[in-house]
Motif scaffolding. Structure first.
Motif, PDB file in Angstrom:
ATOM      1  N   ASN A   1     -47.238  66.069 -16.075  1.00  0.00           N
ATOM      2  CA  ASN A   1     -46.747  67.324 -15.825  1.00  0.00           C
ATOM      3  C   ASN A   1     -48.186  68.020 -15.676  1.00  0.00           C
ATOM      4  OD1 ASN A   1     -46.358  70.327 -15.702  1.00  0.00           O
ATOM      5  ND2 ASN A   1     -44.572  70.099 -16.934  1.00  0.00           N
ATOM      6  N   THR A   2     -48.730  68.356 -14.423  1.00  0.00           N
ATOM      7  CA  THR A   2     -50.133  68.965 -14.130  1.00  0.00           C
ATOM      8  C   THR A   2     -50.048  70.172 -14.563  1.00  0.00           C
ATOM      9  OG1 THR A   2     -49.621  69.564 -11.927  1.00  0.00           O
ATOM     10  CG2 THR A   2     -50.378  67.360 -12.277  1.00  0.00           C
ATOM     11  N   GLN A   3     -48.890  71.018 -14.527  1.00  0.00           N
ATOM     12  CA  GLN A   3     -49.076  72.558 -14.853  1.00  0.00           C
ATOM     13  C   GLN A   3     -49.416  72.632 -16.452  1.00  0.00           C
ATOM     14  OE1 GLN A   3     -48.204  75.208 -12.713  1.00  0.00           O
ATOM     15  NE2 GLN A   3     -49.440  76.097 -14.431  1.00  0.00           N
ATOM     16  N   ILE A   4     -49.045  71.577 -17.155  1.00  0.00           N
ATOM     17  CA  ILE A   4     -49.403  71.645 -18.620  1.00  0.00           C
ATOM     18  C   ILE A   4     -50.825  71.689 -18.911  1.00  0.00           C
ATOM     19  CG2 ILE A   4     -49.299  70.448 -20.893  1.00  0.00           C
ATOM     20  CD1 ILE A   4     -46.553  69.726 -20.422  1.00  0.00           C
TER      21      ILE A   4
ATOM     22  N   THR B   1     -52.398  58.587  -9.049  1.00  0.00           N
ATOM     23  CA  THR B   1     -53.320  59.452  -9.532  1.00  0.00           C
ATOM     24  C   THR B   1     -53.836  60.498  -8.591  1.00  0.00           C
ATOM     25  OG1 THR B   1     -54.401  57.711 -10.836  1.00  0.00           O
ATOM     26  CG2 THR B   1     -55.748  59.339 -10.499  1.00  0.00           C
ATOM     27  N   THR B   2     -53.973  60.124  -7.255  1.00  0.00           N
ATOM     28  CA  THR B   2     -54.261  60.872  -6.275  1.00  0.00           C
ATOM     29  C   THR B   2     -53.350  61.966  -6.229  1.00  0.00           C
ATOM     30  OG1 THR B   2     -55.380  59.447  -4.925  1.00  0.00           O
ATOM     31  CG2 THR B   2     -54.365  61.365  -3.762  1.00  0.00           C
ATOM     32  N   ALA B   3     -51.934  61.836  -6.078  1.00  0.00           N
ATOM     33  CA  ALA B   3     -50.990  62.607  -6.376  1.00  0.00           C
ATOM     34  C   ALA B   3     -51.145  63.725  -7.079  1.00  0.00           C
ATOM     35  CB  ALA B   3     -49.523  61.830  -6.193  1.00  0.00           C
ATOM     36  N   ALA B   4     -51.371  63.125  -8.548  1.00  0.00           N
ATOM     37  CA  ALA B   4     -51.664  63.834  -9.644  1.00  0.00           C
ATOM     38  C   ALA B   4     -52.784  65.210  -9.546  1.00  0.00           C
ATOM     39  CB  ALA B   4     -51.787  63.065 -10.775  1.00  0.00           C
TER      40      ALA B   4
ATOM     41  N   LEU C   1     -56.320  74.718 -19.365  1.00  0.00           N
ATOM     42  CA  LEU C   1     -57.462  75.318 -18.899  1.00  0.00           C
ATOM     43  C   LEU C   1     -57.348  76.927 -18.835  1.00  0.00           C
ATOM     44  CD1 LEU C   1     -57.901  72.842 -15.928  1.00  0.00           C
ATOM     45  CD2 LEU C   1     -58.914  72.685 -18.338  1.00  0.00           C
ATOM     46  N   SER C   2     -56.177  77.181 -18.482  1.00  0.00           N
ATOM     47  CA  SER C   2     -56.155  78.672 -18.155  1.00  0.00           C
ATOM     48  C   SER C   2     -56.216  79.628 -19.655  1.00  0.00           C
ATOM     49  CB  SER C   2     -54.814  79.224 -17.706  1.00  0.00           C
ATOM     50  OG  SER C   2     -54.610  78.789 -16.240  1.00  0.00           O
ATOM     51  N   ASN C   3     -55.533  78.891 -20.781  1.00  0.00           N
ATOM     52  CA  ASN C   3     -55.666  79.110 -21.905  1.00  0.00           C
ATOM     53  C   ASN C   3     -57.152  79.243 -22.385  1.00  0.00           C
ATOM     54  OD1 ASN C   3     -52.978  79.777 -21.959  1.00  0.00           O
ATOM     55  ND2 ASN C   3     -52.499  77.818 -22.957  1.00  0.00           N
ATOM     56  N   ALA C   4     -57.823  78.178 -22.350  1.00  0.00           N
ATOM     57  CA  ALA C   4     -59.046  78.120 -22.618  1.00  0.00           C
ATOM     58  C   ALA C   4     -60.000  79.183 -21.832  1.00  0.00           C
ATOM     59  CB  ALA C   4     -59.922  76.880 -22.102  1.00  0.00           C
ATOM     60  N   ILE C   5     -59.858  79.466 -20.488  1.00  0.00           N
ATOM     61  CA  ILE C   5     -60.455  80.622 -19.706  1.00  0.00           C
ATOM     62  C   ILE C   5     -60.252  81.929 -20.386  1.00  0.00           C
ATOM     63  CG2 ILE C   5     -60.564  81.689 -17.693  1.00  0.00           C
ATOM     64  CD1 ILE C   5     -60.139  78.953 -16.468  1.00  0.00           C
ATOM     65  N   THR C   6     -58.985  82.017 -20.794  1.00  0.00           N
ATOM     66  CA  THR C   6     -58.568  83.466 -21.336  1.00  0.00           C
ATOM     67  C   THR C   6     -59.238  83.596 -22.776  1.00  0.00           C
ATOM     68  OG1 THR C   6     -56.543  83.344 -20.331  1.00  0.00           O
ATOM     69  CG2 THR C   6     -56.586  84.739 -22.242  1.00  0.00           C
ATOM     70  N   THR C   7     -59.250  82.665 -23.375  1.00  0.00           N
ATOM     71  CA  THR C   7     -59.879  82.664 -24.689  1.00  0.00           C
ATOM     72  C   THR C   7     -61.591  83.008 -24.696  1.00  0.00           C
ATOM     73  OG1 THR C   7     -58.615  80.983 -25.780  1.00  0.00           O
ATOM     74  CG2 THR C   7     -60.870  81.525 -26.805  1.00  0.00           C
ATOM     75  N   LEU C   8     -61.982  82.392 -23.692  1.00  0.00           N
ATOM     76  CA  LEU C   8     -63.513  82.719 -23.262  1.00  0.00           C
ATOM     77  C   LEU C   8     -63.747  84.076 -22.905  1.00  0.00           C
ATOM     78  CD1 LEU C   8     -64.724  79.286 -21.420  1.00  0.00           C
ATOM     79  CD2 LEU C   8     -65.071  80.195 -23.946  1.00  0.00           C
TER      80      LEU C   8
ATOM     81  N   SER D   1     -53.749  72.097  -6.928  1.00  0.00           N
ATOM     82  CA  SER D   1     -53.029  73.145  -6.410  1.00  0.00           C
ATOM     83  C   SER D   1     -52.624  74.107  -7.374  1.00  0.00           C
ATOM     84  CB  SER D   1     -51.800  72.506  -5.457  1.00  0.00           C
ATOM     85  OG  SER D   1     -50.994  73.567  -5.087  1.00  0.00           O
ATOM     86  N   ASN D   2     -52.346  73.669  -8.560  1.00  0.00           N
ATOM     87  CA  ASN D   2     -51.795  74.588  -9.674  1.00  0.00           C
ATOM     88  C   ASN D   2     -53.139  75.414 -10.353  1.00  0.00           C
ATOM     89  OD1 ASN D   2     -49.074  73.899  -9.455  1.00  0.00           O
ATOM     90  ND2 ASN D   2     -49.391  72.153 -11.073  1.00  0.00           N
ATOM     91  N   LEU D   3     -54.238  74.512 -10.254  1.00  0.00           N
ATOM     92  CA  LEU D   3     -55.176  75.369 -10.816  1.00  0.00           C
ATOM     93  C   LEU D   3     -55.903  76.232  -9.924  1.00  0.00           C
ATOM     94  CD1 LEU D   3     -57.816  75.315 -12.806  1.00  0.00           C
ATOM     95  CD2 LEU D   3     -58.950  74.002 -11.213  1.00  0.00           C
TER      96      LEU D   3
END
Length: 288
Positions: free
Chosen positions: A150-153, A196-199, A158-165, A205-207
């Motif tokens: 699940n790439t969204q997880i 792996t390429t698909a992931a 990463l989003s949570n890490a950025i928010t903390t920063l 895209s989600n990032l």
């Protein structure tokens, strides 16, 4: 990923990106978080100089030379005393390190790196530059049953890490996406290239969507770095970058042999990009 992108690609990013040329000198601090892609010897020190084996790896880096963040810091004239590198090889985007189980010792993850920084009394300068590059290990961990599906997880991590920063005072944050890891020798040899390429495609895209949402905060300068586009360009036009081999690793880990012409290889080992040609990354898409 417990592997690293070596130096010359990094040098090209620094020396040829016009946005950084225009802003060189404006940044006065550098904070780095991630995996072996940015690790300047942290895991090597933690493991008592055993991982990665140096040589043939360069002075504790997961590469054949200094890592890109070191070159970037030097180009921007940021003093080493004003640089804090938390990145550690093997870190995933969450709470684990892919090397911890085999070494039977706790090792840093992205989450622990962010927590370590957040717990310090450091107040970043408004002109501090932050770099956060992680997620590759989530898709390369062995055995493959442990890999993130699940790439969204992963992107949420990463989003949570950025928010903390950001909450800690970060205002300028470089966030590279992931290269097509399905094209690495490891993934092609074990038959996982397509999945792996698909992931990676889904991850990037989600990032991108996540970064667009974070960038709505006008007090924050999110700087996406399109490593994926660069990697694909190198694969498609190897001659342009002085490469003659884009499929095989220069360093054969099983045979413990090194090719005589590493500058002409795209891959240093089964995962690491060989970056001995300083023309690589000169046209890397970076948005400001």
């Amino acid at each position: 990923m417990s592997k690293e992108i070596p130096v010359a690609i990094a040098f090209s990013v620094v020396s040829n990106l016009l946005p950084f040329k225009a802003l060189a000198g404006d940044y006065d601090q550098l904070f780095i978080f991630g995996d072996s892609l940015s690790d300047n010897g942290n895991l090597y020190r933690i493991t008592g100089g055993t991982i990665p084996l140096s040589p043939p790896y360069f002075q504790g880096r997961f590469s054949n030379g200094p890592v890109w963040v070191e070159v970037l810091g030097s180009y921007l004239n940021i003093d080493a005393n004003d640089t804090s590198n938390y990145a550690a090889g093997g870190s995933t985007s969450g709470n684990t390190n892919v090397l911890s189980e085999s070494l039977i010792i706790p090792l840093p993850s992205l989450s622990s790196q962010i927590n370590d920084f957040a717990s310090t009394s450091v107040t970043p300068s408004s002109n501090a530059l932050f770099i956060l590059w992680a997620g590759a290990n989530d898709y390369l961990i062995q055995p493959i049953e442990k890999r993130a599906t699940n790439t969204q997880i992963v992107v949420n991590n990463l989003s949570n890490a950025i928010t903390t920063l950001i909450n800690k005072g970060a205002r300028n944050i470089i966030v590279p996406n992931l290269p097509d890891l399905g094209k690495t020798p490891q993934e092609r040899s074990q038959g996982t290239a397509d999945s792996t390429t698909a992931a990676i495609k889904s991850h990037n895209s989600n990032l991108n969507s996540a970064l667009q949402e974070i960038a709505k905060n006008r007090n924050v300068n999110i700087i996406p770095l399109d490593i994926n586009a660069l990697f694909n360009e190198v694969i498609d036009q190897p001659d342009r970058y002085g490469l003659t081999n884009i499929n095989d690793p220069c360093f054969d880990q099983q045979a413990a042999t090194i090719c005589p012409n590493p500058d002409e290889y795209l891959f240093w080992d089964n995962i690491i990009l060989q970056i001995a040609d300083t023309s690589l990354l000169q046209n890397t898409p970076m948005q400001f």
